[in-house]
Design a protein around this motif. Structure first.
Motif, PDB file in Angstrom:
ATOM      1  N   VAL A  94       0.833  -1.204   0.000  1.00 24.76           N
ATOM      2  CA  VAL A  94       0.000   0.000   0.000  1.00 24.76           C
ATOM      3  C   VAL A  94       0.864   1.249   0.000  1.00 24.76           C
ATOM      4  CG1 VAL A  94      -1.682   1.345   1.329  1.00 24.76           C
ATOM      5  CG2 VAL A  94      -1.967  -1.137   1.088  1.00 24.76           C
ATOM      6  N   GLN A  95       1.848   1.291   0.884  1.00 26.17           N
ATOM      7  CA  GLN A  95       2.725   2.456   0.973  1.00 26.17           C
ATOM      8  C   GLN A  95       3.486   2.695  -0.328  1.00 26.17           C
ATOM      9  OE1 GLN A  95       3.513   4.777   3.661  1.00 26.17           O
ATOM     10  NE2 GLN A  95       1.471   4.065   4.240  1.00 26.17           N
ATOM     11  N   GLY A  96       3.773   1.626  -1.036  1.00 24.59           N
ATOM     12  CA  GLY A  96       4.539   1.762  -2.270  1.00 24.59           C
ATOM     13  C   GLY A  96       3.709   2.001  -3.511  1.00 24.59           C
ATOM     14  N   THR A  97       2.377   2.058  -3.342  1.00 23.82           N
ATOM     15  CA  THR A  97       1.503   2.264  -4.500  1.00 23.82           C
ATOM     16  C   THR A  97       1.655   3.682  -5.060  1.00 23.82           C
ATOM     17  OG1 THR A  97      -0.124   0.668  -3.690  1.00 23.82           O
ATOM     18  CG2 THR A  97      -0.890   2.271  -5.309  1.00 23.82           C
ATOM     19  N   ARG A  98       1.804   3.747  -6.368  1.00 26.21           N
ATOM     20  CA  ARG A  98       1.928   5.040  -7.048  1.00 26.21           C
ATOM     21  C   ARG A  98       0.958   5.058  -8.222  1.00 26.21           C
ATOM     22  NH1 ARG A  98       6.990   6.966  -5.027  1.00 26.21           N
ATOM     23  NH2 ARG A  98       6.891   8.801  -6.365  1.00 26.21           N
ATOM     24  N   LYS A  99       0.539   6.254  -8.632  1.00 27.26           N
ATOM     25  CA  LYS A  99      -0.376   6.399  -9.762  1.00 27.26           C
ATOM     26  C   LYS A  99       0.379   7.053 -10.914  1.00 27.26           C
ATOM     27  CE  LYS A  99      -4.728   5.334  -8.300  1.00 27.26           C
ATOM     28  NZ  LYS A  99      -5.770   4.601  -9.017  1.00 27.26           N
ATOM     29  N   GLU A 100       0.683   6.256 -11.905  1.00 22.36           N
ATOM     30  CA  GLU A 100       1.438   6.776 -13.054  1.00 22.36           C
ATOM     31  C   GLU A 100       0.696   7.932 -13.718  1.00 22.36           C
ATOM     32  OE1 GLU A 100       3.279   5.180 -17.336  1.00 22.36           O
ATOM     33  OE2 GLU A 100       2.219   3.801 -15.980  1.00 22.36           O
ATOM     34  N   TYR A 101      -0.618   7.830 -13.806  1.00 21.22           N
ATOM     35  CA  TYR A 101      -1.423   8.859 -14.475  1.00 21.22           C
ATOM     36  C   TYR A 101      -1.253  10.218 -13.807  1.00 21.22           C
ATOM     37  CZ  TYR A 101      -5.560  10.883 -16.739  1.00 21.22           C
ATOM     38  OH  TYR A 101      -6.405  11.676 -17.475  1.00 21.22           O
ATOM     39  N   ASN A 114       1.327  11.699 -12.504  1.00 19.29           N
ATOM     40  CA  ASN A 114       2.757  11.997 -12.391  1.00 19.29           C
ATOM     41  C   ASN A 114       3.457  11.094 -11.387  1.00 19.29           C
ATOM     42  OD1 ASN A 114       3.759  14.437 -14.089  1.00 19.29           O
ATOM     43  ND2 ASN A 114       1.737  15.063 -13.344  1.00 19.29           N
ATOM     44  N   ASP A 115       3.013   9.835 -11.372  1.00 24.28           N
ATOM     45  CA  ASP A 115       3.617   8.836 -10.494  1.00 24.28           C
ATOM     46  C   ASP A 115       3.505   9.241  -9.021  1.00 24.28           C
ATOM     47  OD1 ASP A 115       4.742   6.274 -10.584  1.00 24.28           O
ATOM     48  OD2 ASP A 115       6.756   7.040 -10.191  1.00 24.28           O
ATOM     49  N   ALA A 116       2.413   9.884  -8.656  1.00 27.20           N
ATOM     50  CA  ALA A 116       2.202  10.335  -7.277  1.00 27.20           C
ATOM     51  C   ALA A 116       2.164   9.144  -6.326  1.00 27.20           C
ATOM     52  CB  ALA A 116       0.898  11.118  -7.170  1.00 27.20           C
ATOM     53  N   PRO A 117       2.806   9.244  -5.160  1.00 26.60           N
ATOM     54  CA  PRO A 117       2.809   8.154  -4.172  1.00 26.60           C
ATOM     55  C   PRO A 117       1.489   8.115  -3.413  1.00 26.60           C
ATOM     56  CG  PRO A 117       4.039  10.012  -3.318  1.00 26.60           C
ATOM     57  CD  PRO A 117       3.634  10.384  -4.718  1.00 26.60           C
ATOM     58  N   THR A 118       0.455   7.623  -4.069  1.00 25.04           N
ATOM     59  CA  THR A 118      -0.895   7.675  -3.505  1.00 25.04           C
ATOM     60  C   THR A 118      -1.014   6.897  -2.203  1.00 25.04           C
ATOM     61  OG1 THR A 118      -1.467   5.868  -5.019  1.00 25.04           O
ATOM     62  CG2 THR A 118      -2.063   8.102  -5.692  1.00 25.04           C
ATOM     63  N   GLY A 119      -0.300   5.785  -2.090  1.00 21.43           N
ATOM     64  CA  GLY A 119      -0.357   5.020  -0.850  1.00 21.43           C
ATOM     65  C   GLY A 119       0.090   5.844   0.334  1.00 21.43           C
ATOM     66  N   GLN A 120       1.176   6.564   0.191  1.00 19.35           N
ATOM     67  CA  GLN A 120       1.693   7.395   1.277  1.00 19.35           C
ATOM     68  C   GLN A 120       0.783   8.587   1.549  1.00 19.35           C
ATOM     69  OE1 GLN A 120       5.783   8.513   0.598  1.00 19.35           O
ATOM     70  NE2 GLN A 120       6.375   6.446  -0.020  1.00 19.35           N
ATOM     71  N   ILE A 121       0.352   9.262   0.496  1.00 21.23           N
ATOM     72  CA  ILE A 121      -0.454  10.481   0.654  1.00 21.23           C
ATOM     73  C   ILE A 121      -1.789  10.186   1.329  1.00 21.23           C
ATOM     74  CG2 ILE A 121      -1.714  12.291  -0.576  1.00 21.23           C
ATOM     75  CD1 ILE A 121       0.523  12.217  -2.695  1.00 21.23           C
ATOM     76  N   PHE A 122      -2.529   9.210   0.802  1.00 24.00           N
ATOM     77  CA  PHE A 122      -3.865   8.945   1.322  1.00 24.00           C
ATOM     78  C   PHE A 122      -3.825   8.256   2.686  1.00 24.00           C
ATOM     79  CE2 PHE A 122      -4.959   9.159  -3.312  1.00 24.00           C
ATOM     80  CZ  PHE A 122      -5.753  10.299  -3.220  1.00 24.00           C
ATOM     81  N   ALA A 123      -2.856   7.375   2.892  1.00 26.94           N
ATOM     82  CA  ALA A 123      -2.749   6.715   4.190  1.00 26.94           C
ATOM     83  C   ALA A 123      -2.409   7.718   5.285  1.00 26.94           C
ATOM     84  CB  ALA A 123      -1.698   5.610   4.137  1.00 26.94           C
ATOM     85  N   ALA A 124      -1.511   8.649   4.993  1.00 21.65           N
ATOM     86  CA  ALA A 124      -1.152   9.670   5.977  1.00 21.65           C
ATOM     87  C   ALA A 124      -2.353  10.536   6.310  1.00 21.65           C
ATOM     88  CB  ALA A 124      -0.011  10.530   5.444  1.00 21.65           C
ATOM     89  N   SER A 125      -3.157  10.867   5.309  1.00 20.73           N
ATOM     90  CA  SER A 125      -4.350  11.686   5.531  1.00 20.73           C
ATOM     91  C   SER A 125      -5.342  10.961   6.423  1.00 20.73           C
ATOM     92  CB  SER A 125      -4.997  12.026   4.188  1.00 20.73           C
ATOM     93  OG  SER A 125      -6.121  12.861   4.357  1.00 20.73           O
ATOM     94  N   ALA A 126      -5.545   9.667   6.179  1.00 17.93           N
ATOM     95  CA  ALA A 126      -6.496   8.890   6.973  1.00 17.93           C
ATOM     96  C   ALA A 126      -6.026   8.740   8.412  1.00 17.93           C
ATOM     97  CB  ALA A 126      -6.700   7.512   6.345  1.00 17.93           C
ATOM     98  N   LYS A 127      -4.735   8.555   8.601  1.00 18.63           N
ATOM     99  CA  LYS A 127      -4.197   8.368   9.948  1.00 18.63           C
ATOM    100  C   LYS A 127      -4.201   9.672  10.745  1.00 18.63           C
ATOM    101  CE  LYS A 127      -1.123   4.469   8.891  1.00 18.63           C
ATOM    102  NZ  LYS A 127       0.294   4.034   8.784  1.00 18.63           N
ATOM    103  N   ASP A 128      -4.017  10.807  10.064  1.00 15.98           N
ATOM    104  CA  ASP A 128      -3.940  12.095  10.751  1.00 15.98           C
ATOM    105  C   ASP A 128      -5.300  12.669  11.111  1.00 15.98           C
ATOM    106  OD1 ASP A 128      -1.217  11.993  10.589  1.00 15.98           O
ATOM    107  OD2 ASP A 128      -1.046  13.359   8.883  1.00 15.98           O
ATOM    108  N   LEU A 129      -6.339  12.154  10.481  1.00 22.29           N
ATOM    109  CA  LEU A 129      -7.668  12.718  10.692  1.00 22.29           C
ATOM    110  C   LEU A 129      -8.147  12.522  12.120  1.00 22.29           C
ATOM    111  CD1 LEU A 129     -10.311  13.942   9.457  1.00 22.29           C
ATOM    112  CD2 LEU A 129     -11.062  11.587   9.127  1.00 22.29           C
ATOM    113  N   LYS A 130      -8.714  13.583  12.689  1.00 22.38           N
ATOM    114  CA  LYS A 130      -9.411  13.480  13.958  1.00 22.38           C
ATOM    115  C   LYS A 130     -10.874  13.160  13.649  1.00 22.38           C
ATOM    116  CE  LYS A 130      -6.364  16.780  16.263  1.00 22.38           C
ATOM    117  NZ  LYS A 130      -6.263  18.091  16.938  1.00 22.38           N
ATOM    118  N   PRO A 131     -11.458  12.178  14.320  1.00 25.02           N
ATOM    119  CA  PRO A 131     -12.809  11.732  13.965  1.00 25.02           C
ATOM    120  C   PRO A 131     -13.850  12.832  14.070  1.00 25.02           C
ATOM    121  CG  PRO A 131     -12.140  10.845  16.088  1.00 25.02           C
ATOM    122  CD  PRO A 131     -10.922  11.459  15.478  1.00 25.02           C
TER     123      PRO A 131
END
Length: 427
Positions: free
Chosen positions: A356-363, A365-382
């Motif tokens: 998951v952490q290593g997932t990237r989206k080539e479309y 610009n090869d964005a590291p989506t696994g890192q970006i979205f996982a960090a957002s979910a973990k940082d969220l206050k409910p």
């Protein structure tokens, strides 16, 4: 989609939603050729087909049928099915915004704690687990599927035209807060006048509201939108930006919205993990390399997410609970995220998994989506969701559309939203 409206239109867009089995429309048969038949009902493509095939290989005595419908139709039908005592699937998906409503009739659902569900508490993000259980944790109503970890998808080429940085880390620094996001929008519009800053005011407002600990209701489930400064601030700043021309005034997930993405009518879109696939589909090959992804203003964020529940009215509660647990396991959620649907796991070990952490989206610009979205979910206050949350969110989104359409001032729209929300409350 408020969240409801947005997810409803998503389901219509993703809905391309088709019925996989006509037999699954009814209550369905409980056996076929001596095998146990289990029906799973969702409101969009959850990416379960490969998992169904995998499960049936290891459970040759089980036949799985899938039922897919649009968001509102799915949940309205479930209400009817629970009232009548028939027609529900063995495993029913419920979107997070609807869950408080169905938790009021939790006696109609199997307590998954009876099948070992309580032991799964440590697997989940704390706020995700809390959403699917009773306050004391004794009743486990549903297993979390995904979370909508939030980011901002943006057009690099339009940022370059405006003289703004295009590197995703530099872009994120432009908007540590939503106020900074709107200020950047002003600067963008000053340089690029033929493109909007964002797609729809309702989307931005929902993203802001989902970062509040209490929005429309307090912990006692009392309505507080008319007195909560967080609601007024989010509405006013978004409405002002819309009135100033920052919005493309597009109805989310409509054909018009899809065309707007293809034409590049907006520079940014509030973007949960599951939205990246829709942007790619709408923008097509011409959009490849033009889009990128940066962190969302205000820290972590979430938009959407669902749960799998087991209605009591069906005969095979144990088998259904086992299937629901399999579909929401860390391994299953990891496979779904790295597959076409891209739904972000709600299991913490899956979020941290190298796959998951290593997932990237080539479309993008090869964005590291696994890192970006996982960090957002973990940082969220409910964010607390009241029983009538879905009903009162809609008027605020409708009121913002009036501003976008030049049919109301921000002040008039605020009064309209409060009036309509009050009417939607249960009395």
């Amino acid at each position: 989609m408020g969240s409801s409206r947005l997810r409803r239109t998503l389901a219509a867009a993703a809905g391309l939603a088709t019925l996989v089995s006509l037999a699954a429309c009814s209550s369905g048969s409980d056996s076929a050729g001596g095998k146990t038949t289990l029906t799973v009902a969702t409101f969009s493509d959850f990416g379960y087909k490969p998992l169904f095939a995998e499960y049936q290989k290891t459970h040759p005595d089980v036949v799985i049928k899938e039922r897919v419908s649009q968001l509102d139709q799915h949940h309205n039908s479930l209400s009817t099915q629970l009232s009548s005592g028939s027609g529900a699937a063995d495993v029913m998906a419920i979107e997070e915004g609807y869950l408080p409503k169905f938790r009021e009739v939790k006696d109609k659902f199997v307590n998954l704690a009876d099948y070992g569900g309580a032991r799964r508490k440590t697997e989940y993000l704390p706020y995700k687990w809390a959403q699917g259980t009773s306050a004391d944790g004794s009743f486990v109503m549903g297993y979390g599927t995904d979370v909508g970890g939030l980011a901002i998808c943006y057009r690099k080429d339009l940022f370059a035209r405006a003289g703004l940085p295009t590197d995703r880390e530099a872009v994120a620094k432009l908007w540590p807060t939503w106020e900074a996001y709107f200020k950047t929008g002003e600067a963008f519009r000053g340089k690029v006048k033929d493109h909007a800053w964002f797609d729809a005011a309702g989307n931005v407002f929902s993203a802001m509201m989902n970062q509040t600990e209490y929005g429309f209701f307090d912990r006692s489930d009392s309505y507080i939108a008319d007195s909560n400064p967080a609601v007024k601030k989010a509405f006013s700043t978004t409405a002002k930006a819309a009135a100033d021309g920052q919005s493309a005034n597009l109805v989310p997930f409509s054909q018009q919205w899809n065309a707007g993405i293809k034409q590049g009518r907006m520079a940014t879109i509030t973007c949960p993990a599951w939205l990246t696939g829709l942007i790619q589909t709408a923008a097509g090959e011409d959009g490849a390399g033009k889009w990128d992804i940066a962190a969302v203003p205000g820290g972590g964020g979430n938009w959407g997410g669902s749960f799998l529940t087991v209605p009591k009215q069906r005969k095979h509660a144990k088998e259904a609970a086992e299937l629901a647990a399999f579909l929401t396991s860390a391994d299953a959620e990891k496979k779904i995220f790295t597959g076409p649907t891209g739904s972000l796991p709600s299991i913490t070990s899956a979020l941290s998994d190298p796959a998951v952490q290593g997932t990237r989206k080539e479309y993008f610009n090869d964005a590291p989506t696994g890192q970006i979205f996982a960090a957002s979910a973990k940082d969220l206050k409910p964010s607390f969701r009241g029983t009538d949350d879905q009903q009162v969110r809609l008027p605020f989104g409708n009121a913002l559309q009036l501003v976008e359409q030049d049919k109301a001032s921000p002040e008039e729209a605020w009064d309209k939203a409060l009036s309509e929300a009050e009417k939607n409350l249960k009395h």
